[in-house]
Design an enzyme around this catalytic site. Structure first.
Site, PDB file in Angstrom:
ATOM      1  N   ASP A  17       1.011  -1.075   0.020  1.00 42.86           N
ATOM      2  CA  ASP A  17      -0.090   0.013  -0.044  1.00 42.86           C
ATOM      3  C   ASP A  17       1.047   1.173  -0.018  1.00 42.86           C
ATOM      4  OD1 ASP A  17      -2.416   1.627   0.529  1.00 42.86           O
ATOM      5  OD2 ASP A  17      -1.691   1.614   2.741  1.00 42.86           O
ATOM      6  N   ASP A  19      -0.232   5.187   0.841  1.00 41.53           N
ATOM      7  CA  ASP A  19      -0.619   5.856   1.843  1.00 41.53           C
ATOM      8  C   ASP A  19      -0.411   5.403   3.401  1.00 41.53           C
ATOM      9  OD1 ASP A  19      -1.294   8.007   0.158  1.00 41.53           O
ATOM     10  OD2 ASP A  19      -3.295   7.074  -0.203  1.00 41.53           O
ATOM     11  N   GLY A  54      -7.664   3.619   3.668  1.00 41.19           N
ATOM     12  CA  GLY A  54      -7.859   2.649   2.430  1.00 41.19           C
ATOM     13  C   GLY A  54      -8.984   2.700   1.775  1.00 41.19           C
ATOM     14  N   ARG A  57     -12.120   7.852  -2.382  1.00 38.23           N
ATOM     15  CA  ARG A  57     -12.579   9.270  -1.979  1.00 38.23           C
ATOM     16  C   ARG A  57     -14.214   9.340  -1.763  1.00 38.23           C
ATOM     17  NH1 ARG A  57     -10.635  12.993  -6.503  1.00 38.23           N
ATOM     18  NH2 ARG A  57      -8.636  11.788  -6.094  1.00 38.23           N
ATOM     19  N   SER A 124      -5.707   5.363  -4.162  1.00 31.77           N
ATOM     20  CA  SER A 124      -5.639   6.823  -4.184  1.00 31.77           C
ATOM     21  C   SER A 124      -5.418   7.173  -5.951  1.00 31.77           C
ATOM     22  CB  SER A 124      -4.521   7.257  -3.500  1.00 31.77           C
ATOM     23  OG  SER A 124      -4.463   8.792  -4.007  1.00 31.77           O
ATOM     24  N   ASN A 126      -4.074   9.865  -6.603  1.00 28.18           N
ATOM     25  CA  ASN A 126      -3.073  10.590  -6.624  1.00 28.18           C
ATOM     26  C   ASN A 126      -1.745   9.935  -6.400  1.00 28.18           C
ATOM     27  OD1 ASN A 126      -4.128  13.462  -6.573  1.00 28.18           O
ATOM     28  ND2 ASN A 126      -5.362  12.591  -4.793  1.00 28.18           N
ATOM     29  N   ASP A 178      -1.343  -0.475   6.152  1.00 24.89           N
ATOM     30  CA  ASP A 178      -1.705   0.340   7.386  1.00 24.89           C
ATOM     31  C   ASP A 178      -3.114   0.424   7.866  1.00 24.89           C
ATOM     32  OD1 ASP A 178      -2.037   2.239   5.427  1.00 24.89           O
ATOM     33  OD2 ASP A 178      -2.067   3.690   6.890  1.00 24.89           O
TER      34      ASP A 178
HETATM   35  C1  BG6 Z   1      -6.047   5.587   0.239  1.00 24.62           C
HETATM   36  C2  BG6 Z   1      -6.113   6.455   1.530  1.00 24.62           C
HETATM   37  O1  BG6 Z   1      -4.958   5.266  -0.010  1.00 24.62           O
HETATM   38  O2  BG6 Z   1      -6.580   6.584  -0.762  1.00 24.62           O
HETATM   39  C3  BG6 Z   1      -7.596   7.014   1.782  1.00 24.62           C
HETATM   40  O3  BG6 Z   1      -5.851   5.642   2.642  1.00 24.62           O
HETATM   41  C4  BG6 Z   1      -7.898   7.787   0.550  1.00 24.62           C
HETATM   42  O4  BG6 Z   1      -7.527   7.823   2.879  1.00 24.62           O
HETATM   43  C5  BG6 Z   1      -7.967   6.962  -0.813  1.00 24.62           C
HETATM   44  O5  BG6 Z   1      -9.209   8.274   0.830  1.00 24.62           O
HETATM   45  C6  BG6 Z   1      -8.231   7.978  -1.876  1.00 24.62           C
HETATM   46  O6  BG6 Z   1      -7.384   8.815  -2.367  1.00 24.62           O
HETATM   47  P1  BG6 Z   1      -7.675   9.825  -3.269  1.00 24.62           P
HETATM   48  O7  BG6 Z   1      -6.249  10.393  -3.557  1.00 24.62           O
HETATM   49  O8  BG6 Z   1      -8.027   9.200  -4.724  1.00 24.62           O
HETATM   50  O9  BG6 Z   1      -8.580  10.918  -2.897  1.00 24.62           O
HETATM   51 MG    MG Z   2      -2.719   3.031   3.548  1.00 24.37          MG
END
Ligand code: BG6
Ligand code: MG
Length: 220
Positions: A17, A19, A54, A57, A124, A126, A178
């Site tokens: 993972d 984040d 995890g 959004r 994510s 991002n 995590d």
């Molecule tokens: C996960 C995080 O990796 O990504 C979450 O643990 C987050 O907290 C999710 O909401 C989505 O991320 P993003 O950057 O697409 O908004």
């Molecule tokens: Mg994580």
């Protein structure tokens, strides 16, 4: 328990993972969601935030809105998610390789040295930006594009997709997470799970370490 083979591991791949495992962006997600929650009068603290880790959004936003004092139209929900993401992107814009969590780079190097495949399974959208800011995108054999995943963690889809991309059977993969939702995804994918954090939160993990500095491929 260590094995006797020369690589000191029974795995063929490790799927990480991002984040909260490789870098502390879990805290940035927390800060950005807290601002959103505060702006609409929804209660928000670190304990509740554990449930969001995890989770993608819109899924995270739904969990926050379920505790808000009023309901929100679809348009309002999209605006809230967009504002959160813009705040999050401001927070990650200044990240550098120094933001790798202690032990994370060493873990990637140890997995590579043992000859295993390396995957990244983050929901994510991002993730590619964060990997580029950390300067580590090329250390992964495969990074699953979150935009292609239909079911967020705790569904196992993203870990199964990573294993498929790497050409490794799930039973030969070690997943590193995590989040409670992430550990559930790894276990439901039929993989071995190492949790990074608190054993109270990550009770489904096969082994829990306090930080990536304790990551040990030969411990399984
Ligand atoms: C996960 C995080 O990796 O990504 C979450 O643990 C987050 O907290 C999710 O909401 C989505 O991320 P993003 O950057 O697409 O908004
Ligand atoms: Mg994580």
């Amino acid at each position: 328990m260590s094995t006797n083979n020369s690589n000191h591991t029974r795995f063929k791949a490790v799927i990480f993972d991002l984040d909260g495992v490789i870098t502390d962006t879990a805290h940035y997600h927390y800060l950005a969601w807290k601002r959103t929650a505060d702006s609409i009068g929804a209660p928000f603290d670190e304990a509740f935030n554990e449930q969001l880790k995890g989770v993608d959004r819109m899924g995270s936003l739904r969990l926050i809105l379920a505790r808000a004092p009023r309901s929100f139209s679809e348009e309002e929900q999209l605006a809230l998610a967009d504002a959160k993401n813009r705040h999050y992107q401001e927070l990650i814009a200044t990240m550098t390789p120094r933001d790798l969590l202690p032990g994370a780079l060493e873990a990637l190097e140890a997995v590579r040295a043992a000859g295993l495949r390396i995957g990244l399974a983050s929901v994510s959208k991002n993730a590619f930006t964060v990997l580029d800011r950390l300067g580590i995108r090329d250390r992964f054999d495969d990074v699953v594009d979150a935009a292609t995943i239909r079911n967020s963690k705790p569904h196992p889809e993203i870990f199964l997709t990573a294993a498929e991309h790497l050409g490794v059977a799930p039973a030969d993969c070690l997943g590193v997470e995590d989040a409670a939702a992430g550990v559930a995804a790894i276990k439901d994918a039929g993989m071995v799970a190492v949790g990074v954090g608190s054993p109270d939160v990550l009770h489904r993990a096969d082994r829990v370490i306090r930080s990536m500095e304790e990551f040990d491929l030969s411990a399984y």
